[in-house]
Motif scaffolding. Structure first.
Motif, PDB file in Angstrom:
ATOM      1  N   ILE A 189       0.866  -1.177   0.000  1.00 51.45           N
ATOM      2  CA  ILE A 189       0.000   0.000   0.000  1.00 51.45           C
ATOM      3  C   ILE A 189       0.901   1.224   0.000  1.00 51.45           C
ATOM      4  CG2 ILE A 189      -1.806   1.242   1.235  1.00 51.45           C
ATOM      5  CD1 ILE A 189      -2.619  -1.394   2.510  1.00 51.45           C
ATOM      6  N   LYS A 196       6.288   1.385  -6.116  1.00 52.21           N
ATOM      7  CA  LYS A 196       5.806   0.018  -5.913  1.00 52.21           C
ATOM      8  C   LYS A 196       6.220  -0.894  -7.078  1.00 52.21           C
ATOM      9  CE  LYS A 196       1.510   1.368  -5.470  1.00 52.21           C
ATOM     10  NZ  LYS A 196       1.687   2.834  -5.459  1.00 52.21           N
ATOM     11  N   ASP A 258      -6.508  -1.957  -5.705  1.00 53.12           N
ATOM     12  CA  ASP A 258      -7.605  -1.263  -5.020  1.00 53.12           C
ATOM     13  C   ASP A 258      -8.779  -0.990  -5.940  1.00 53.12           C
ATOM     14  OD1 ASP A 258      -5.448   0.400  -6.101  1.00 53.12           O
ATOM     15  OD2 ASP A 258      -6.774   2.079  -5.671  1.00 53.12           O
ATOM     16  N   PHE A 320      -4.772   2.898  -2.977  1.00 48.94           N
ATOM     17  CA  PHE A 320      -5.870   2.964  -2.004  1.00 48.94           C
ATOM     18  C   PHE A 320      -6.178   4.417  -1.616  1.00 48.94           C
ATOM     19  CE2 PHE A 320      -4.509  -1.387  -1.629  1.00 48.94           C
ATOM     20  CZ  PHE A 320      -5.674  -2.088  -1.383  1.00 48.94           C
ATOM     21  N   LEU A 323      -8.042   5.938   1.766  1.00 52.30           N
ATOM     22  CA  LEU A 323      -7.897   4.985   2.870  1.00 52.30           C
ATOM     23  C   LEU A 323      -7.490   5.703   4.157  1.00 52.30           C
ATOM     24  CD1 LEU A 323      -7.879   1.996   3.779  1.00 52.30           C
ATOM     25  CD2 LEU A 323      -5.485   1.875   3.069  1.00 52.30           C
ATOM     26  N   LEU A 354      -0.575   5.877   6.400  1.00 52.30           N
ATOM     27  CA  LEU A 354      -0.822   4.527   5.881  1.00 52.30           C
ATOM     28  C   LEU A 354      -0.088   3.457   6.675  1.00 52.30           C
ATOM     29  CD1 LEU A 354      -0.746   5.112   2.014  1.00 52.30           C
ATOM     30  CD2 LEU A 354      -2.725   4.588   3.427  1.00 52.30           C
ATOM     31  N   ILE A 362      -8.793  -2.087   5.526  1.00 54.83           N
ATOM     32  CA  ILE A 362      -8.843  -2.520   4.126  1.00 54.83           C
ATOM     33  C   ILE A 362     -10.165  -3.230   3.853  1.00 54.83           C
ATOM     34  CG2 ILE A 362      -7.580  -3.748   2.319  1.00 54.83           C
ATOM     35  CD1 ILE A 362      -5.113  -3.611   4.045  1.00 54.83           C
ATOM     36  N   TYR A 365     -12.654  -0.680   3.240  1.00 53.99           N
ATOM     37  CA  TYR A 365     -12.431  -0.038   1.941  1.00 53.99           C
ATOM     38  C   TYR A 365     -13.133  -0.789   0.813  1.00 53.99           C
ATOM     39  CZ  TYR A 365      -9.886   2.388  -1.755  1.00 53.99           C
ATOM     40  OH  TYR A 365      -9.556   3.153  -2.864  1.00 53.99           O
ATOM     41  N   ALA A 380       3.121  -0.799   4.152  1.00 56.94           N
ATOM     42  CA  ALA A 380       2.880   0.467   3.459  1.00 56.94           C
ATOM     43  C   ALA A 380       4.210   1.129   3.123  1.00 56.94           C
ATOM     44  CB  ALA A 380       2.031   1.395   4.325  1.00 56.94           C
TER      45      ALA A 380
END
Length: 499
Positions: A189, A196, A258, A320, A323, A354, A362, A365, A380
């Motif tokens: 995340i 990422k 997500d 996300f 979030l 996060l 989550i 979410y 995260a």
């Protein structure tokens, strides 16, 4: 030189050319034979590989047909009243002739992308394991390699290194003692542009394992327009050069995870949300999946193969958005009225909120609990600060500044950046709030005029980017080649001091 000698030389040259042609044809034939020995034969009619359809019947022009298709062909010819007794008399019959196999010479070959590599015999598997734990680097070495390319994200790199190391230890160990290690699939995340996808690419390159990157936004429930869930395994098989054994030890990164969260509006069918999560459960857990070879969708002209996802490492990543609001709501539940109550805006300026994420956040979410249960490693990434953006500009091996310096070096021009200019670029990127992706767009904007004008003048030696140029208050500092030589001559020479 007389005519006989000329004739002999010409004849000798022709013989040498003939030998070279024969050698080239033999080498091409040998290469083709090696490919045929390495890959399985595929039926020309049903497109099933030899491991599925059994021994193939070979007819001229390297066409392979399985026994089932051959039998069906003969049965259909018998039922239609076709005379099977004497094929030789067909040439004398009016308006009927045998099929000329040379006419389909260009159609007989199955594309290499749809051919499977042959599996090794069981004896070879026992003597030579597919993956050796000694060949997998230790977690600290994995993190050290990631440090060369990824700035910051210390906790994320450490978590990823340990999870990957444990996953491949799980593959290489045996289950003779009855202890079976579960998979360590990961859920990343992090805000957009935090690195990422870049971390996963670097990790796969370091481990030398096949990697498939899929986008969850294109996945839909089976039967609807879009990619089937099994298409992510098809991409991994293609990345492994259609080697099933190698693909079964690869890594699949599913980005934008997500986007398959449950939709808030329940009046319409959710074909790209919760249903996709339900379909991915068997992939994450480990199951034998029938996937097409060389294609993303199943059809009659594409061979199918069975891939076991038990040893495939799945890494899911997503930004996300919003979030943080769910996390704030959970953290502010304990606030109450009174002098010691927490303020509701206590976490509003927290950039790395996060890191406080929990499974219940989550779930709220829109991710189903069965899906989250198959992703035990959740971590995260840090939001990029101004200092981190400055380091990203110049520290990694393939930093953006190094790329532009290399581009101008091809024109024999030296590119330099003042420290204040780098800080100004980082400030602009921070305001855009899209992470490291903003850096390239900003640099491309102010480098456009420079890279357009430099090839016009061969006397330009050095271009220095200043803070005023980034802030649109001035221009870059241009140094000509003659001035460079004068500066070098005027520079005082260092005297060596002998103690």
């Amino acid at each position: 030189m007389n005519d006989n000698e000329k004739f002999d030389d010409t004849q000798l040259q022709d013989e040498n050319d003939t030998r070279e042609d024969v050698t080239d044809s033999n080498s091409s034939d040998n290469q083709e034979n090696n490919d045929n020995n390495e890959y399985e034969d595929v039926c020309y009619i049903c497109r099933r590989p030899e491991s599925k359809a059994g021994k193939m019947i070979k007819i001229p022009n390297n066409i392979c047909i399985c026994a089932d298709c051959m039998q069906k062909t003969f049965d259909s010819m018998n039922h239609s009243g076709f005379p099977m007794g004497d094929f030789s008399n067909m040439t004398g019959m009016p308006n009927i002739s045998l099929v000329n196999l040379s006419d389909i010479q260009n159609m007989n070959s199955v594309p290499k992308s749809q051919r499977l590599k042959k599996k090794k015999p069981k004896e070879e598997k026992k003597t030579a394991p597919v993956l050796d734990i000694k060949s997998i680097p230790a977690p600290h070495k994995i993190k050290a390699s990631l440090d060369e390319y990824v700035v910051g994200q210390e906790k994320a790199k450490k978590v990823m290194a340990v999870a990957v190391y444990n996953h491949y230890k799980r593959i290489s160990c045996d289950n003779l003692d009855g202890v079976e290690i579960e998979k360590s699939n990961m859920l990343m995340i992090g805000p957009t542009g935090s690195g990422k996808t870049y971390m996963v690419k670097t990790l796969a390159k370091l481990l030398d394992v096949p990697l498939a990157i899929a986008d969850a936004t294109s996945l839909t429930e089976a039967g609807y327009i879009g990619d089937d869930i099994e298409s992510v395994v098809s991409k991994l098989l293609a990345a492994a050069d259609n080697d099933v054994e190698r693909a079964e030890h690869g890594i699949i990164f599913i980005d934008e995870i997500d986007k398959i969260a449950k939709k808030k509006n329940t009046n319409q069918r959710d074909v790209s949300g919760e249903s996709v999560q339900q379909g991915m459960l068997k992939l994450l857990e480990g199951a034998e999946i029938e996937v097409p070879v060389g294609a993303n969708s199943k059809n009659a002209m594409v061979p199918m193969v069975t891939v076991n996802t038990k040893d495939i490492l799945f890494i899911c990543g997503g930004a996300f958005p919003d979030l943080e609001e769910i996390i704030k709501e959970r953290l502010n539940k304990h606030s109450s009225m009174g002098f010691q109550a927490d303020l509701k805006d206590k976490y509003d300026k927290e950039e790395n909120l996060l890191h406080e994420v929990a499974v219940e956040d989550i779930r709220k979410y829109g991710m189903i609990p069965e899906f989250l249960g198959r992703l035990p490693v959740i971590f995260a990434l840090d939001a990029l600060t101004e200092d981190m953006l400055v380091k990203i500009l110049e520290e990694p091996k393939n930093a953006i500044i190094k790329q532009y310096k290399k581009l101008l070096a091809m024109d024999e021009v030296k590119l330099e950046f003042e420290p204040e200019a780098l800080r100004a670029i980082a400030r602009k990127a921070k305001k855009k709030d899209v992470g490291a992706r903003a850096l390239r767009a900003i640099i491309e904007d102010f480098m456009l005029d420079i890279m357009y004008e430099i090839p016009k003048d061969d006397n330009i030696g050095v271009v220095t980017i200043t803070e005023d140029y980034i802030e649109n208050k001035g221009g870059p500092v241009i140094t000509m080649r003659g001035c460079m030589e004068l500066e070098d001559k005027a520079a005082p020479k260092e005297e060596s001091v002998i103690s």
